[in-house]
Enzyme design. Structure first.
Site, PDB file in Angstrom:
ATOM      1  N   HIS A 164      39.323  42.176  39.056  1.00  8.37           N
ATOM      2  CA  HIS A 164      39.729  40.777  39.215  1.00  8.37           C
ATOM      3  C   HIS A 164      38.964  40.100  40.336  1.00  8.37           C
ATOM      4  O   HIS A 164      38.220  40.729  41.096  1.00  8.37           O
ATOM      5  CB  HIS A 164      41.240  40.676  39.462  1.00  8.37           C
ATOM      6  CG  HIS A 164      41.739  41.369  40.693  1.00  8.37           C
ATOM      7  ND1 HIS A 164      41.397  40.999  41.971  1.00  8.37           N
ATOM      8  CD2 HIS A 164      42.577  42.436  40.837  1.00  8.37           C
ATOM      9  CE1 HIS A 164      42.002  41.771  42.849  1.00  8.37           C
ATOM     10  NE2 HIS A 164      42.715  42.669  42.187  1.00  8.37           N
ATOM     11  N   CYS A 172      43.387  47.735  42.996  1.00 14.27           N
ATOM     12  CA  CYS A 172      42.555  47.312  41.871  1.00 14.27           C
ATOM     13  C   CYS A 172      41.081  47.310  42.289  1.00 14.27           C
ATOM     14  O   CYS A 172      40.714  47.848  43.321  1.00 14.27           O
ATOM     15  CB  CYS A 172      42.986  45.921  41.405  1.00 14.27           C
ATOM     16  SG  CYS A 172      44.659  45.865  40.704  1.00 14.27           S
TER      17      CYS A 172
END
Length: 208
Positions: A164, A172
């Site tokens: 992202h 992440c």
């Protein structure tokens, strides 16, 4: 120590054992996927900003647009995300892009339970496109995979792992907003012409 050695061997010997797994189905029911994504503001703006430059890059590298075969791999220690592309199943992949992973938490080693702030290590694929992410745009990966379900906490192995934007993370793989722009356009365009399986391999480090 043995786990680290295991992943080093995988990087050294098996980094590109992905060709047989990557399938291009040609025009299919996914042909309207870009049209669907264009219904959202952020992907629509991403395509306006990035598509022409990406097409020019593909032409310069003698690649067909959109990508017929794509492979993504990330190296945690090197804070690096690579995108590889090829035209046919039999030819070798060409390195298209390298993105800097701009934030990292946790330590080297796989993810094993919810809240451990670890980035997973293993063999995954993109399973979600989120045009309204809290981190600008995001691409979900299918953690936990079959191996993770065996080795991780059986009740709370964790989840919601994405590539992202935003340069912030709790486990992440974050890249800059203008880079997730590109990656979102790349992957969404490929999905629209039938590339339903895009591998994402996450390694401890690169041996190259």
């Amino acid at each position: 120590m043995m786990k680290n050695i295991f992943w080093i061997i995988l990087v050294f010997s098996g980094g590109f054992q992905v060709q047989a797994q990557t399938s291009y189905a040609g025009n299919s029911a996914t042909a309207s996927f870009v049209t669907y994504q264009m219904g959202f503001q952020r992907p629509r703006e991403s395509f306006a900003r990035k598509e022409a430059n990406l097409k020019a890059l593909f032409e310069a590298k003698n690649l067909k647009w959109p990508a017929r075969y794509m492979y993504i791999r990330s190296f945690k220690y090197d804070s690096q995300l690579e995108v590889w592309v090829k035209n046919t199943v039999t030819e070798p992949y060409k390195l298209l892009k390298i993105y800097k992973v701009c934030a990292l938490v946790g330590t080297l080693g796989p993810k094993r339970f919810e809240g451990d702030y670890q980035v997973p290590e293993g063999f995954y694929h993109i399973n979600e496109f989120n045009p309204n992410s809290a981190y600008y745009l995001s691409l979900g990966i299918n953690y936990p995979n079959a191996s993770d379900r065996v080795l991780s906490d059986p009740v709370k192995p964790g989840g919601d792992i994405y590539i992202h934007g935003g340069c912030a993370t709790v486990g992440c793989i974050p890249i800059k907003d203008d880079q997730i722009d590109e990656l979102y356009v790349l992957t969404a365009s490929s999905k629209s012409v039938g590339l339903d399986f895009i591998p994402v391999h996450i390694f401890l480090l690169s041996m190259m």
